[in-house]
Every structure is written in C-alpha cells, then in structure tokens.
Design a protein around this motif. Structure first.
Motif, PDB file in Angstrom:
ATOM      1  N   LEU A 156       0.939  -1.220   0.109  1.00 27.72           N
ATOM      2  CA  LEU A 156      -0.242  -0.222   0.029  1.00 27.72           C
ATOM      3  C   LEU A 156       1.244   1.235   0.020  1.00 27.72           C
ATOM      4  O   LEU A 156       0.044   1.957  -0.179  1.00 27.72           O
ATOM      5  CB  LEU A 156      -0.838  -0.348   1.207  1.00 27.72           C
ATOM      6  N   ARG A 157       1.480   1.330   0.578  1.00 28.08           N
ATOM      7  CA  ARG A 157       3.185   1.927   0.912  1.00 28.08           C
ATOM      8  C   ARG A 157       3.435   2.605  -0.308  1.00 28.08           C
ATOM      9  O   ARG A 157       3.440   3.425  -1.794  1.00 28.08           O
ATOM     10  CB  ARG A 157       4.035   2.276   1.581  1.00 28.08           C
ATOM     11  N   VAL A 158       3.895   1.625  -1.190  1.00 26.09           N
ATOM     12  CA  VAL A 158       4.204   1.559  -2.471  1.00 26.09           C
ATOM     13  C   VAL A 158       2.827   1.828  -4.113  1.00 26.09           C
ATOM     14  O   VAL A 158       3.151   2.960  -4.188  1.00 26.09           O
ATOM     15  CB  VAL A 158       4.828   0.116  -3.547  1.00 26.09           C
ATOM     16  N   ASN A 159       2.237   1.819  -3.526  1.00 24.66           N
ATOM     17  CA  ASN A 159       0.810   1.816  -4.307  1.00 24.66           C
ATOM     18  C   ASN A 159       0.440   3.389  -3.967  1.00 24.66           C
ATOM     19  O   ASN A 159       0.241   4.291  -4.651  1.00 24.66           O
ATOM     20  CB  ASN A 159      -0.200   1.167  -3.499  1.00 24.66           C
ATOM     21  N   ASP A 160       0.985   4.717  -2.737  1.00 21.51           N
ATOM     22  CA  ASP A 160       0.536   5.535  -2.726  1.00 21.51           C
ATOM     23  C   ASP A 160       1.865   6.411  -3.098  1.00 21.51           C
ATOM     24  O   ASP A 160       1.024   7.678  -3.936  1.00 21.51           O
ATOM     25  CB  ASP A 160       0.252   5.980  -1.250  1.00 21.51           C
ATOM     26  N   PHE A 161       3.380   5.766  -2.905  1.00 21.03           N
ATOM     27  CA  PHE A 161       3.895   6.524  -4.210  1.00 21.03           C
ATOM     28  C   PHE A 161       3.891   6.226  -5.601  1.00 21.03           C
ATOM     29  O   PHE A 161       4.229   7.416  -5.994  1.00 21.03           O
ATOM     30  CB  PHE A 161       5.265   5.850  -3.259  1.00 21.03           C
ATOM     31  N   LEU A 162       3.645   5.797  -5.870  1.00 20.53           N
ATOM     32  CA  LEU A 162       3.854   5.749  -7.190  1.00 20.53           C
ATOM     33  C   LEU A 162       2.298   6.246  -7.639  1.00 20.53           C
ATOM     34  O   LEU A 162       2.944   6.546  -9.048  1.00 20.53           O
ATOM     35  CB  LEU A 162       3.781   3.871  -7.716  1.00 20.53           C
ATOM     36  N   SER A 163       1.470   6.193  -7.265  1.00 20.53           N
ATOM     37  CA  SER A 163       0.083   7.203  -7.202  1.00 20.53           C
ATOM     38  C   SER A 163       0.308   8.224  -8.022  1.00 20.53           C
ATOM     39  O   SER A 163      -0.174   8.655  -8.503  1.00 20.53           O
ATOM     40  CB  SER A 163      -0.705   6.363  -6.954  1.00 20.53           C
ATOM     41  N   GLY A 164       0.981   8.899  -6.788  1.00 19.28           N
ATOM     42  CA  GLY A 164       1.289  10.188  -6.907  1.00 19.28           C
ATOM     43  C   GLY A 164       2.303  10.668  -7.986  1.00 19.28           C
ATOM     44  O   GLY A 164       1.959  11.728  -8.151  1.00 19.28           O
ATOM     45  N   VAL A 165       3.861  10.122  -7.441  1.00 11.71           N
ATOM     46  CA  VAL A 165       4.241   9.969  -9.146  1.00 11.71           C
ATOM     47  C   VAL A 165       3.957  10.254 -10.036  1.00 11.71           C
ATOM     48  O   VAL A 165       4.043  11.370 -11.117  1.00 11.71           O
ATOM     49  CB  VAL A 165       5.874   9.302  -8.051  1.00 11.71           C
ATOM     50  N   LEU A 166       3.375   8.996  -9.927  1.00 14.24           N
ATOM     51  CA  LEU A 166       2.801   9.577 -12.179  1.00 14.24           C
ATOM     52  C   LEU A 166       1.410  10.099 -12.103  1.00 14.24           C
ATOM     53  O   LEU A 166       1.283  10.790 -13.218  1.00 14.24           O
ATOM     54  CB  LEU A 166       2.427   7.852 -12.219  1.00 14.24           C
ATOM     55  N   TYR A 167       0.537  10.411 -11.010  1.00 15.40           N
ATOM     56  CA  TYR A 167      -0.432  11.484 -11.085  1.00 15.40           C
ATOM     57  C   TYR A 167       0.126  13.009 -11.872  1.00 15.40           C
ATOM     58  O   TYR A 167       0.034  13.098 -12.582  1.00 15.40           O
ATOM     59  CB  TYR A 167      -1.149  11.433  -9.877  1.00 15.40           C
ATOM     60  N   GLY A 168       1.444  13.443 -11.135  1.00 12.98           N
ATOM     61  CA  GLY A 168       2.162  14.329 -11.422  1.00 12.98           C
ATOM     62  C   GLY A 168       2.528  14.559 -12.860  1.00 12.98           C
ATOM     63  O   GLY A 168       3.118  16.091 -13.066  1.00 12.98           O
ATOM     64  N   VAL A 169       2.855  13.195 -13.418  1.00 12.71           N
ATOM     65  CA  VAL A 169       2.842  13.639 -15.222  1.00 12.71           C
ATOM     66  C   VAL A 169       1.845  13.390 -15.668  1.00 12.71           C
ATOM     67  O   VAL A 169       2.147  12.681 -16.828  1.00 12.71           O
ATOM     68  CB  VAL A 169       4.418  13.100 -14.515  1.00 12.71           C
ATOM     69  N   GLY A 170       0.941  13.344 -15.086  1.00 10.74           N
ATOM     70  CA  GLY A 170       0.083  13.231 -16.169  1.00 10.74           C
ATOM     71  C   GLY A 170      -0.674  11.353 -16.535  1.00 10.74           C
ATOM     72  O   GLY A 170      -0.957  11.354 -17.355  1.00 10.74           O
ATOM     73  N   ILE A 171      -0.183  10.299 -15.625  1.00 10.28           N
ATOM     74  CA  ILE A 171       0.075   9.304 -15.779  1.00 10.28           C
ATOM     75  C   ILE A 171      -1.030   8.541 -14.640  1.00 10.28           C
ATOM     76  O   ILE A 171      -0.974   8.553 -13.206  1.00 10.28           O
ATOM     77  CB  ILE A 171       0.988   8.872 -15.895  1.00 10.28           C
ATOM     78  N   ARG A 172      -1.860   7.371 -14.765  1.00  8.13           N
ATOM     79  CA  ARG A 172      -2.937   7.368 -14.017  1.00  8.13           C
ATOM     80  C   ARG A 172      -2.055   5.058 -14.267  1.00  8.13           C
ATOM     81  O   ARG A 172      -2.262   4.828 -14.652  1.00  8.13           O
ATOM     82  CB  ARG A 172      -5.021   7.067 -14.630  1.00  8.13           C
ATOM     83  N   LEU A 173      -1.999   5.504 -11.955  1.00  9.20           N
ATOM     84  CA  LEU A 173      -1.245   3.833 -12.308  1.00  9.20           C
ATOM     85  C   LEU A 173      -3.110   3.037 -11.925  1.00  9.20           C
ATOM     86  O   LEU A 173      -3.572   2.734 -10.987  1.00  9.20           O
ATOM     87  CB  LEU A 173      -0.677   3.540 -10.718  1.00  9.20           C
ATOM     88  N   VAL A 174      -3.093   2.471 -13.535  1.00  7.53           N
ATOM     89  CA  VAL A 174      -4.308   0.872 -12.915  1.00  7.53           C
ATOM     90  C   VAL A 174      -4.117  -0.117 -12.019  1.00  7.53           C
ATOM     91  O   VAL A 174      -4.401  -0.192 -11.124  1.00  7.53           O
ATOM     92  CB  VAL A 174      -4.106   0.755 -14.370  1.00  7.53           C
ATOM     93  N   ASP A 175      -2.815  -0.159 -12.223  1.00 10.32           N
ATOM     94  CA  ASP A 175      -2.313  -1.389 -11.531  1.00 10.32           C
ATOM     95  C   ASP A 175      -1.210  -1.850 -11.358  1.00 10.32           C
ATOM     96  O   ASP A 175      -0.544  -1.474 -12.258  1.00 10.32           O
ATOM     97  CB  ASP A 175      -3.010  -2.352 -11.478  1.00 10.32           C
ATOM     98  N   PHE A 176       0.097  -2.655 -10.566  1.00 13.34           N
ATOM     99  CA  PHE A 176       1.530  -3.019 -10.731  1.00 13.34           C
ATOM    100  C   PHE A 176       1.015  -4.585  -9.834  1.00 13.34           C
ATOM    101  O   PHE A 176       0.448  -4.836  -9.269  1.00 13.34           O
ATOM    102  CB  PHE A 176       2.198  -1.919 -10.052  1.00 13.34           C
ATOM    103  N   LYS A 177       2.552  -4.818  -9.785  1.00 15.44           N
ATOM    104  CA  LYS A 177       3.190  -6.449  -9.063  1.00 15.44           C
ATOM    105  C   LYS A 177       4.020  -5.845  -8.434  1.00 15.44           C
ATOM    106  O   LYS A 177       5.068  -5.305  -9.430  1.00 15.44           O
ATOM    107  CB  LYS A 177       3.240  -7.218 -10.260  1.00 15.44           C
TER     108      LYS A 177
END
Ligand code: UDP
Length: 253
Positions: A156-177
């Motif tokens: 969940l921490r990785v999700n929050d970090f990645l979602s935020g960083v990617l949101y900042g460049v206009g990218i939606r984090l749909v899912d990840f492994k």
C-alpha cells in the motif's frame, strides 16, 4: 575481464554474483514476453529503459523510507541490488479494474475500485502464476501471518508513492505487481521490495487520453513498446533530453 558467475536467468532479467557479499548484479534484457512466454519478442532499448525506470522508482521509495533491494545503477543495463530471499508470491495492487480482474469478475476495464485491492499469486510459471488466498499462503507456509502484514503495508505504501509520482506527470496507475524479499541483519529479518518496478509490471494510462503506456502495448499489439516506455521516462525526467537525427529521444550512459 573475469567472467561473472550467472546465478539465474529469467524472462526479462539475468542475475549475476555481485562484487561484494550480499549483493547481486541485475541485468535488464530487451526480451519481452507475455501470456506466460507464449508471445515473445526482442524490443530494442526496453532493458535500458526498465533499468532506468526501476532505479527511479526504487530510489524514490528508499528515500521516503520504504526499503527496497536497490543499491545503485552500474551502467545502461545493470544495477547493483541486495541479495534477498524472494517470497514466492506476486503481489498485485489494483486501483482500477483491468486485465485478469476484469475478466474474472466481469468488471469493465477502467472502472475505479472502491479502494485499492491487493491480490496474491503464487510465483510458478508452470502453473501460470495462479491467484491464491491468504489461507493458502498460511497453510502452505509460503509466508507467515507477520510477513503478510508487512507485505500488505509495503504494497500500500508503494501504491501511494507510485500513484502520486505518476499523477504528477499525467499518468494513471491502474495496477502493478511487486515482489518482496527477505533480508537478514544478524538475528533480525525484514522484508524489502525486490525485483523491478517498471512499465513491464504496471498498467499505466495517460490520464487525458487513456493511451496505454505499459506492457499491454505489446500484449495487445497496440504500437511500439519502446516508444511507450520512453514516454513514461521522458515525463518523469528520467530520459536525458537529447535528440537523434530522427528526432527520437535517446539515452546516454
Ligand atoms: N503482472 C506482472 N507479472 C505477472 C502478472 C501480472 O507484472 O506475471 C502485472 C501486470 O503487468 C499488471 C498487474 O500485474 O500491471 C495485474 O496483472 P493481471 O493480473 O491483470 O494479469 P494480466 O491481465 O496481465 O495477465
């Protein structure tokens, strides 16, 4: 130069013995596979991009206190990582329905989920990495209940970090492994994020257009995979801005 000892060769990466005890060199190949390696291609430059992107995400995680295996990038295709015992699970975090979840549950791709959903698959290519429950994981001893608490918190921490960083460049984090590994400090053990974080292991959609910027471009024959990954790298400022005569950005060092 002395030949390094190869420890393991997977579909997209090779692991070599590291220079110091407790370290490993992770080499990113251009080989690209999907559907449990039924579809295969060599895509020029993919390994270089994933090496850079994984470095970028793992460094960010290390900096905010989410421990990862990443030590340093060595060159275009290699990074030095901590040796760890990989827990035999693929940990999937989903913010929007897509891929196997959409198929399994009949939810339209792109539907926002009520909250991030974490799933576990057993890492076993011969079985096609089947979805497993925490009951299976505990009963078969693949990870302890304490490990599962730590894994959930890391995911969940990785999700929050990645979602935020990617949101900042206009990218939606749909899912990840992610994969998680165990390291020992004397008698003390802890879990760290391992393997890689790259567009090979994430679903990344442009927020405005919905354009796919991840491995689905290859899985679904939607265009040039290296161009999609370059776009992610360019937006994150990972790709040095130099142009080739053809006008395509390229990578140095
Ligand atoms: N994923 C991965 N390796 C795997 C399986 C899945 O990196 O062996 C990633 C995949 O790229 C996606 C997420 O995990 O970002 C969820 O994948 P899904 O279960 O939907 O499987 P798929 O539809 O890709 O078969």
């Amino acid at each position: 130069m002395a030949r390094r000892k190869k420890i393991y060769e997977g579909k997209a990466k090779i692991l070599y013995e590291g220079t110091e005890p407790g370290t490993i060199v992770q080499y990113f190949k251009d080989d690209t596979t999907a559907f449990n390696a039924e579809k295969k291609e060599v895509i020029d430059g993919k390994g270089v991009l994933n090496n850079r992107l994984s470095e970028y995400f793992m460094t960010g995680l290390n900096t905010i206190g989410v421990p990862t295996h990443f030590i340093k990038r060595l060159n275009m295709r290699e990074q030095l990582i901590k040796n760890c015992e990989i827990i035999p699970l693929e940990i999937i975090v989903r913010n929007f329905a897509a891929g196997s979840m959409s198929k399994r549950l009949g939810i339209e791709e792109g539907t926002q989920l009520p909250r991030p959903i974490v799933e576990y698959c057993l890492k076993d290519d011969s079985l096609g990495d089947p979805l497993v429950s925490e009951e299976h994981i505990a009963a078969f001893g693949w990870a302890s209940p304490q490990d599962m608490d730590d894994i959930l918190s890391l995911a969940l921490r990785v999700n929050d970090f990645l979602s935020g960083v990617l949101y900042g460049v206009g990218i939606r984090l749909v899912d990840f492994k992610i994969e998680v590994g165990r390291v020992y400090d004397g008698d003390f053990q802890r879990l760290i994020v391992a393997d890689e974080i790259s567009p090979d292991s994430c679903r990344l959609w442009d927020m405005e257009t919905g354009e796919k910027l991840d491995k689905d471009v290859f899985r679904r024959d939607l265009g040039n995979l290296a161009d999609a990954y370059s776009e992610v790298a360019r937006r994150l400022g990972v790709l040095p801005k130099i142009s080739t005569p053809a006008g395509r950005p390229t990578l140095i060092n």
